[in-house]
Design a protein around this motif. Structure first.
Motif, PDB file in Angstrom:
ATOM      1  N   PRO A  51      43.825  62.699  64.499  1.00  0.00           N
ATOM      2  CA  PRO A  51      43.311  61.830  63.838  1.00  0.00           C
ATOM      3  C   PRO A  51      41.655  62.800  63.369  1.00  0.00           C
ATOM      4  O   PRO A  51      41.382  63.596  64.013  1.00  0.00           O
ATOM      5  N   GLY A  52      41.457  61.588  62.073  1.00  0.00           N
ATOM      6  CA  GLY A  52      40.294  63.372  61.894  1.00  0.00           C
ATOM      7  C   GLY A  52      39.216  61.628  62.013  1.00  0.00           C
ATOM      8  O   GLY A  52      39.252  60.623  62.182  1.00  0.00           O
ATOM      9  N   ILE A  53      37.900  61.778  61.108  1.00  0.00           N
ATOM     10  CA  ILE A  53      36.559  61.407  61.725  1.00  0.00           C
ATOM     11  C   ILE A  53      36.370  62.501  60.076  1.00  0.00           C
ATOM     12  O   ILE A  53      34.305  62.252  60.295  1.00  0.00           O
ATOM     13  N   TYR A  54      36.292  62.359  59.120  1.00  0.00           N
ATOM     14  CA  TYR A  54      35.356  62.525  58.338  1.00  0.00           C
ATOM     15  C   TYR A  54      36.219  61.843  57.160  1.00  0.00           C
ATOM     16  O   TYR A  54      35.573  62.898  55.870  1.00  0.00           O
ATOM     17  N   THR A  55      36.760  60.664  56.479  1.00  0.00           N
ATOM     18  CA  THR A  55      36.903  60.186  55.308  1.00  0.00           C
ATOM     19  C   THR A  55      37.048  59.213  55.818  1.00  0.00           C
ATOM     20  O   THR A  55      36.439  58.701  56.627  1.00  0.00           O
ATOM     21  N   PRO A  56      36.553  58.285  54.513  1.00  0.00           N
ATOM     22  CA  PRO A  56      36.340  56.668  54.510  1.00  0.00           C
ATOM     23  C   PRO A  56      37.220  55.871  55.382  1.00  0.00           C
ATOM     24  O   PRO A  56      37.016  54.677  56.121  1.00  0.00           O
ATOM     25  N   GLU A  57      38.587  56.653  55.522  1.00  0.00           N
ATOM     26  CA  GLU A  57      39.765  55.699  55.449  1.00  0.00           C
ATOM     27  C   GLU A  57      39.678  56.530  56.973  1.00  0.00           C
ATOM     28  O   GLU A  57      39.989  54.976  57.688  1.00  0.00           O
ATOM     29  N   GLN A  58      40.097  57.129  57.635  1.00  0.00           N
ATOM     30  CA  GLN A  58      39.510  57.531  58.968  1.00  0.00           C
ATOM     31  C   GLN A  58      38.778  56.572  60.089  1.00  0.00           C
ATOM     32  O   GLN A  58      38.790  56.175  61.227  1.00  0.00           O
TER      33      GLN A  58
END
Length: 392
Positions: free
Chosen positions: A83-90
């Motif tokens: 997982p990431g933490i750099y898009t609104p969905e994330q």
């Protein structure tokens, strides 16, 4: 190992079930859930799903949950389905995770990750090469997706050397990721500076042969970690920032010519910053397996780091209940992080408290897959119901 390590004054008669304050929060006991890459983020977009929410909710009985390593940008990714933490969905996906943990009374920190050279062009922007402090071969493989969509272990290409401007961009990405983590409801963040990934690559002399301000001396090799720490602390507050290190770790080609000097300096510098905690992985673990060929200098380095860092100290690395209690009682650490035991035992603190039997983890389901080996391990109450224990 650790036979002569005694720091009773640090322990204050604590045990693993004693509360402790971290980041201004009262953590109900000292059993933490270690960061655990499971490669089950939703696709497309590497977004946390309802299954991920359930996984963390099941384990919210931990005193502190440190999330799986979470990439701060597309460039930062090195393994499939993480997982990431750099898009609104994330951010929205992680917000559901933090809500679930908080509803169960838990505390959760987001581990921020840039893998550096431990990556593959399939993950990189425009199919480029992974980035590193120095261009050199990487001894290891990473988890990629093949042409059929299956997860396989693939070769890591020789990376490209980061420019100074590229380093500044990465620092900015860390800051944005920390801001996003707080927006996602996290109680704080942990900077992943170990296990052979980008910040660790800069720290260790084996992987950093630079001749500029980010290479050479101990101070220069530690510079990027400290700059990232300071930038994130300015953004969200130092008391919400932890750092994870793997002193003397050998995973992915790590190694340092003067580990006492290097990591002693880092611990002392981090201590000046009033952080939430320092998290150390003991060298009995290399990657995901036990390694009995650890360097005997580890005990003296552990004592040095304990003395240099004045805040809460988390230890991880193949701990059992007995070893964890001893580490707290002797003052080696203040909190013990469990990894594989938390994979197989969602209610691990209750099992340790009651000395109940432990489920065995299935290593074939560690990386990738569906709910099997992820959210289907039985808790004590469910196991008792299935066997009829406690009836009549």
């Amino acid at each position: 190992m650790h036979q002569n390590f005694k720091l009773k004054d640090k322990a204050v008669n604590a045990n693993i079930f004693s509360p402790i304050e971290i980041a201004g929060l009262t953590v109900r006991h000292r059993i933490a859930m270690a960061p655990l890459t499971r490669s089950r983020a939703g696709q497309p977009g590497n977004v946390p799903t309802t299954m991920n929410v359930e996984y963390y909710r099941q384990r919210a009985g931990a005193g502190l949950i440190i999330t799986e390593a979470t990439q701060i940008s597309q460039q930062a990714q090195g393994y499939a389905w993480t997982p990431g933490i750099y898009t609104p969905e994330q951010i929205a996906g992680w917000l559901e995770v933090s809500k679930a943990v908080h509803e169960e009374g838990g505390v959760i920190f987001q581990q921020l990750w840039h893998v550096g050279r431990v990556s593959h062009p399939s993950f990189q922007p425009n199919g480029g090469l992974p980035v590193a402090p120095t261009t050199m071969p990487v001894p290891g493989k990473t988890f990629i997706v093949d042409e059929t969509g299956k997860g396989v272990w693939g070769e890591i290409p020789e990376p490209q050397e980061l420019t100074t401007s590229g380093i500044k961009t990465i620092i900015a990405d860390y800051v944005t990721a920390s801001r996003n983590a707080i927006a996602a409801g996290m109680d704080g963040v942990e900077i992943h500076a170990g296990n052979g990934y980008l910040l660790d690559q800069f720290i260790n002399s084996n992987s950093n042969h630079r001749m500029d301000e980010y290479g050479g001396s101990t101070e220069n090799r530690a510079r990027l970690l400290l700059e990232v720490t300071d930038a994130i602390s300015k953004e969200i507050g130092a008391s919400r920032v932890g750092v994870r290190l793997t002193p003397m770790g050998r995973f992915m080609g790590m190694g340092d010519d003067t580990p006492e000097e290097t990591f002693g300096y880092i611990a002392e510098e981090l201590s000046k910053r009033s952080l939430a905690y320092l998290h150390l992985v003991e060298p009995e673990i290399v990657g995901t397996v036990l390694d009995e060929n650890y360097d005997p200098r580890w005990d003296s380095i552990m004592k040095l780091l304990r003395e240099r860092f004045k805040g809460p100290l988390i230890l991880a690395g193949g701990f059992t209940y007995e070893k964890a209690q001893a580490a707290i009682a002797e003052g080696r650490g203040d909190v013990i992080a469990f990894g594989r035991l938390f994979i197989a035992n969602p209610d691990l603190p209750d099992r340790l408290r009651t000395r109940a039997p432990l489920n065995e983890p299935d290593s074939s389901t560690f990386f990738g897959g569906d709910s099997r080996g992820y959210v289907d391990y039985p808790a004590l109450i469910h196991a008792a119901a299935e066997t009829g224990a406690g009836n009549g």
